[in-house]
Motif scaffolding. Structure first.
Motif, mmCIF file in Angstrom:
data_model
loop_
_atom_site.group_PDB
_atom_site.id
_atom_site.type_symbol
_atom_site.label_atom_id
_atom_site.label_comp_id
_atom_site.label_asym_id
_atom_site.label_seq_id
_atom_site.Cartn_x
_atom_site.Cartn_y
_atom_site.Cartn_z
ATOM 1 N N ASP A 1 2.483 -11.815 -33.143
ATOM 2 C CA ASP A 1 2.142 -12.756 -34.212
ATOM 3 C C ASP A 1 1.926 -11.946 -35.482
ATOM 4 O O ASP A 1 0.812 -11.814 -35.986
ATOM 5 C CB ASP A 1 0.875 -13.536 -33.839
ATOM 6 C CG ASP A 1 0.588 -14.679 -34.804
ATOM 7 O OD1 ASP A 1 1.446 -14.970 -35.665
ATOM 8 O OD2 ASP A 1 -0.505 -15.271 -34.698
ATOM 9 N N ARG A 2 3.018 -11.378 -35.995
ATOM 10 C CA ARG A 2 2.945 -10.399 -37.069
ATOM 11 C C ARG A 2 2.317 -10.939 -38.361
ATOM 12 O O ARG A 2 1.774 -10.180 -39.162
ATOM 13 C CB ARG A 2 4.356 -9.879 -37.388
ATOM 14 C CG ARG A 2 4.955 -9.010 -36.300
ATOM 15 C CD ARG A 2 4.270 -7.662 -36.232
ATOM 16 N NE ARG A 2 4.938 -6.746 -35.301
ATOM 17 C CZ ARG A 2 4.498 -5.529 -35.027
ATOM 18 N NH1 ARG A 2 3.405 -5.081 -35.605
ATOM 19 N NH2 ARG A 2 5.143 -4.764 -34.167
ATOM 20 N N VAL B 1 -0.174 -13.121 -38.693
ATOM 21 C CA VAL B 1 -1.470 -13.774 -38.530
ATOM 22 C C VAL B 1 -2.460 -13.399 -39.633
ATOM 23 O O VAL B 1 -3.256 -14.231 -40.083
ATOM 24 C CB VAL B 1 -2.066 -13.454 -37.135
ATOM 25 C CG1 VAL B 1 -2.400 -11.978 -36.982
ATOM 26 C CG2 VAL B 1 -3.309 -14.300 -36.871
ATOM 27 N N HIS C 1 -4.074 -23.505 -27.170
ATOM 28 C CA HIS C 1 -4.594 -22.144 -27.318
ATOM 29 C C HIS C 1 -6.001 -21.971 -26.744
ATOM 30 O O HIS C 1 -6.371 -20.873 -26.330
ATOM 31 C CB HIS C 1 -4.639 -21.755 -28.807
ATOM 32 C CG HIS C 1 -3.301 -21.751 -29.470
ATOM 33 N ND1 HIS C 1 -3.145 -21.822 -30.837
ATOM 34 C CD2 HIS C 1 -2.047 -21.686 -28.951
ATOM 35 C CE1 HIS C 1 -1.859 -21.790 -31.136
ATOM 36 N NE2 HIS C 1 -1.164 -21.711 -30.015
#
Length: 515
Positions: free
Chosen positions: A207-208, A210, A222
């Motif tokens: 999740d680059r 975030v 989640h």
């Protein structure tokens, strides 16, 4: 001390003193310093005592059920008598009582020795619930080789704070006690102390963006705690599952290992469990913290802080022999469930619980049903719910002239649109109590361009017709799994509520409004 040293060397012209005067001055200064030190130490000991007691209350109260149970224990320890709403009440002046509703709401009261039917009630109201994750009716989730626990969100929590915490479960369980399956049935409180589950965050490598886009929680997909892996479940199945246990529909709704652990805690068999209300809880204890030991770090400060302070104030203002000697009213604390979801339940502030209590107490001393109307007009409610302290990193979120600070004492909450029930009269009463006892007090108004929260204050003010002031101790991180407040404000709140109980009857007699 430097001033005295300079005097001895006669530095100041025209101020020559004899050695006797200098000695007397030095002694007086020494005495003053000793008295100041003793006072500071005594004050510190008092603060430490109150805070230590508060931490015990917090750590004993992971759920609303446990908070009520702890309140009940404390009341009974000092001689409060439990009564039941299912029975007739035979009350006496000078005596102290309490009752619970659903074991998640508790109302305690002490009847003044000079009380007569129609006199007022002096009430501090708070709530026992906090935002949390509650287990679903069917919590058994198996996915991707993991055993997970299905939960539903309760209240307006800061749900991102629940990730990567060491979690457990606590709540109440309904069990079948009869071995033949015919009952009786009882409710038991349960709390598993060890961390048994966790909600892990996704690695940044997956999740680059975030940190730039923000962490956006999908509460359905989640926010599901991991309990175990399927591999370990299968390996341990022969050891943990008893072949003699009957197959029950309820056991198919929840993981067998979870049911077994709960049963072990309360001393029953898994198939004796008929139902439960459980929630996820953080296992980290409440503590005093900060480099100056000035803060309390804990979950559930909203609103167990106000629940504790009001309860302790009631107990300490009614426990000595002469405390109720000249009291003409009834001193009361009402701790309600379900405030975080609107109070609309049989045990919430929106229920008839408060009015029922006022009516039954009044009617216990006189059968004239019209006296309750007079009593309500003579009554006063302090709606106590935690307040928003100024956050140094978000200064613009507060109105310029209304920025409550930690250590600053209770905050009186105002809202022209009646999101809080405070008015000039009720604010004056609470402020006057503070003034008489040298207690700090602050004011809060939300910015005009922001929505305002609410409390049980407007609900009870409109539903019962009782004069109300909305107040609360300032805190940060409200609705996080881990909140913070100031040690000093716990003491300030307790002393303010205690002073209210002791002073209100005399003060109210001097107030002329609807005359």
């Amino acid at each position: 001390m430097c001033y005295l040293r300079y005097q001895s060397f006669n530095i100041f012209p025209g101020e020559e003193r004899s050695s006797e005067e200098e000695t007397e001055t030095a002694l007086n200064q020494t005495e003053r310093e000793a008295m100041a030190k003793a006072k500071a130490e005594a004050n510190g000991e008092e603060v430490n005592s109150i805070v230590s007691d508060f931490l015990h209350f917090l750590n004993a109260s992971p759920t609303a059920f446990h908070a009520v149970d702890e309140a009940k224990r404390r009341l009974q320890t000092v001689g409060y008598q439990q009564i039941s709403e299912r029975e007739d009440w035979e009350l006496e002046v000078g005596k102290r009582y309490f009752f619970t509703r659903n074991h998640s709401t508790i109302i305690a009261f002490a009847v003044g020795k000079k009380y007569v039917a129609g006199n007022g009630f002096h009430v501090v109201g708070a709530h026992t619930d906090s935002p949390c994750l509650k287990l679903k009716p069917v919590s058994k989730v198996t996915k991707g080789g993991y055993l997970e626990v299905g939960v539903q969100t309760y209240g307006g929590g800061l749900w991102h704070t629940w990730f990567d915490r060491d979690l457990t479960v606590a709540g109440r369980v309904i069990i079948r006690e009869g071995k033949d399956g015919s009952g009786p049935y009882s409710h038991k409180l349960v709390r598993i102390d060890e961390p048994i589950m966790r909600i892990p965050t996704l690695a940044i490598h997956l999740d680059r963006n975030v940190n730039s886009d923000g962490f956006k929680v999908n509460t359905q997909s989640h926010l599901v705690p991991i309990l175990a892996t399927s591999i370990k479940e299968e390996l341990n199945k022969v050891v943990t599952d008893s072949p003699n246990e009957r197959t029950d529909t309820y056991s198919s709704k929840h993981h067998s290992h979870l049911l077994q652990m709960i049963a072990s805690q309360i001393g029953c068999r898994p198939d004796d469990i008929c139902d439960f209300e459980l929630q996820a809880c953080d296992t980290q204890p409440s503590i005093v913290a900060g480099i100056k030991k000035e803060f309390i770090f804990s979950g559930r400060l909203d609103n167990l802080c106000m629940s504790f302070c009001s309860l302790k104030a009631l107990i300490d203002s009614t426990s000595s022999e002469g405390d109720l000697e000249d009291e003409i009213g009834v001193r009361m604390v009402a701790l309600f469930d379900h405030e975080e979801v609107g109070s609309d339940s049989a045990q919430g502030a929106g229920s008839p619980a408060m009015l029922d209590a006022l009516s039954r107490i009044t009617n216990s001393f006189c059968s004239n049903s019209k006296l309750i109307e007079k009593a309500i007009q003579r009554s006063f409610l302090v709606s106590a719910d935690m307040a928003h302290a100024l956050h140094p990193n978000y200064m613009d979120k507060h109105e310029d002239n209304h920025q409550p600070k930690l250590h600053g004492g209770l905050v009186i909450k105002h809202n022209a649109n009646q999101r809080y029930a405070t008015n000039a009269v009720t604010s004056f009463v609470f402020r006057e109590v503070a003034s008489k006892h040298n207690l700090p007090v602050q004011d809060f108004v939300v910015r005009n361009d922001m929505a305002c929260g609410s409390t049980i204050g407007p609900i009870l003010a409109s539903g019962v017709g009782i004069r109300t002031v909305d107040v609360g101790a300032p805190q940060l991180s409200m609705h996080s799994i881990r909140e913070m407040c100031a040690v000093d404000d716990v003491k300030h709140s307790y002393e303010h509520f205690k002073a209210f109980f002791q002073e209100f009857s005399e003060l109210d007699a001097k107030i002329k409004v609807d005359m």
